[in-house]
Design an enzyme around this catalytic site. Structure first.
Site, PDB file in Angstrom:
ATOM      1  N   PRO A   2       0.808  -1.199   0.000  1.00 12.22           N
ATOM      2  CA  PRO A   2       0.000   0.000   0.000  1.00 12.22           C
ATOM      3  C   PRO A   2       0.845   1.254   0.000  1.00 12.22           C
ATOM      4  CG  PRO A   2      -0.481  -1.430   1.862  1.00 12.22           C
ATOM      5  CD  PRO A   2       0.833  -1.811   1.306  1.00 12.22           C
ATOM      6  N   GLU A   3       0.774   1.981  -1.074  1.00 10.29           N
ATOM      7  CA  GLU A   3       1.347   3.312  -1.131  1.00 10.29           C
ATOM      8  C   GLU A   3       0.149   4.252  -1.019  1.00 10.29           C
ATOM      9  OE1 GLU A   3       4.300   3.673  -4.267  1.00 10.29           O
ATOM     10  OE2 GLU A   3       4.476   1.514  -4.378  1.00 10.29           O
TER      11      GLU A   3
END
Length: 271
Positions: A2-3
């Site tokens: 997850p960015e």
DNA sequence: CAGTGGGCCTGAGTGC
DNA sequence: TGCACTCAGGCCCACT
């Protein structure tokens, strides 16, 4: 995983649905990166006011206290009624009157941390020292340029560090540098005005585009509704070592920087 | 002080 | 099939 795009997509996928809900129970699985820092039972009866995002953290606002949620490398959230019994990688359930919020995180680099209130959250070590929000008005070319020039790290590592701008992780850092014509190893301080402008714009463009496409699902990321992202299909360089550049056909190259892989086109990225 | 590298943890993939 | 090893979307923290 997850960015910023994945975290933002996750936020949007359940923020409305959970707002106004009352907490009816908390279930903790295996230990995460940090302890909750509160008695789970003490959260029962609290009302969920909304969900914000700061960098790659989600802030679940309660009528008393805030839950800081981080997805680490392999985390994802689900929010629904009637979730199946928790599996071996489901380490946190927040049961509410409007559904259960569940953190699924095989590698357990993620965390759910309780903060007593806004002041406590803002001052929290996890949120302290974070850089500008790239999708906010604070993220000006001037501020970004000053922060970048002050760094002595290679540009790729400066982006990942999150001290100047938050949310750009390993996938999007390579993509953003490709669009800016800058090599990952280039010292941050040696980026000229023209490329600086392109880089600043590319950070916004790439992250916004990725949010529109539901983020990137490389392996198993999904939003709180279980939907997958599709940005990975648009990646120009990430994970494409040896494949032809989509612009010029030159084989994409990979290198290691700070134990992370970087990808770039040796022809399109010359500076 | 800023920058680098180790380590946290599990699972998938590769080569022998 | 099994084993050893590498790698994976992040980031704190000890160290230089």
């Amino acid at each position: 995983m997850p960015e910023l795009p994945e975290v933002e997509v996750t936020r949007r996928s359940f923020a409305q649905a959970i707002a106004g809900a009352r907490v009816t129970g908390v279930r903790l699985g295996k230990p995460l990166r940090w302890p909750l820092g509160a008695d789970g039972d003490a959260l029962v009866g609290r009302q969920v006011l909304g969900v914000r995002r700061r960098g790659k953290y989600l802030l679940v606002d309660l009528d008393e206290g805030i839950l800081l949620v981080h997805l680490g490398m392999s985390g994802s959230l689900r929010f629904a009624h009637g979730l199946p019994p928790p599996g071996p990688h489901d380490h946190f359930d927040l049961a509410t009157t409007q559904g259960t919020l569940r953190l699924h995180d095989p590698r357990r680099f993620g965390a759910v941390v309780h903060a007593a209130g806004e002041a406590d959250a803002v001052a929290h070590k996890l949120l302290g020292g974070l850089g500008m929000e790239p999708l906010s008005d604070d993220f000006t070319l001037d501020a970004f340029s000053r922060g970048t020039k002050a760094s002595r790290a290679p540009i790729k590592q400066m982006l990942l560090a999150g001290k100047v701008v938050v949310g750009v992780g390993n996938i999007y850092a390579s993509e953003v540098l490709f669009l800016s014509g800058i090599r990952p190893q280039t010292p941050s301080a040696r980026i000229g005005p023209a490329r600086m402008r392109r880089l600043h714009a590319a950070i916004r463009q790439v992250l916004e585009h990725a949010v529109e496409l539901g983020g990137s699902t490389l392996k198993d990321f999904s939003n709180a509704d279980g939907a997958y992202g599709s940005y990975q299909a648009h990646a120009n360089v990430y994970g494409r070592e040896g494949a032809p550049c989509k612009v010029c056909g030159t084989p994409i190259r990979a290198l290691r920087q700070g134990q992370r892989s970087s990808f770039f086109c040796p022809r399109c990225q010359r500076a």
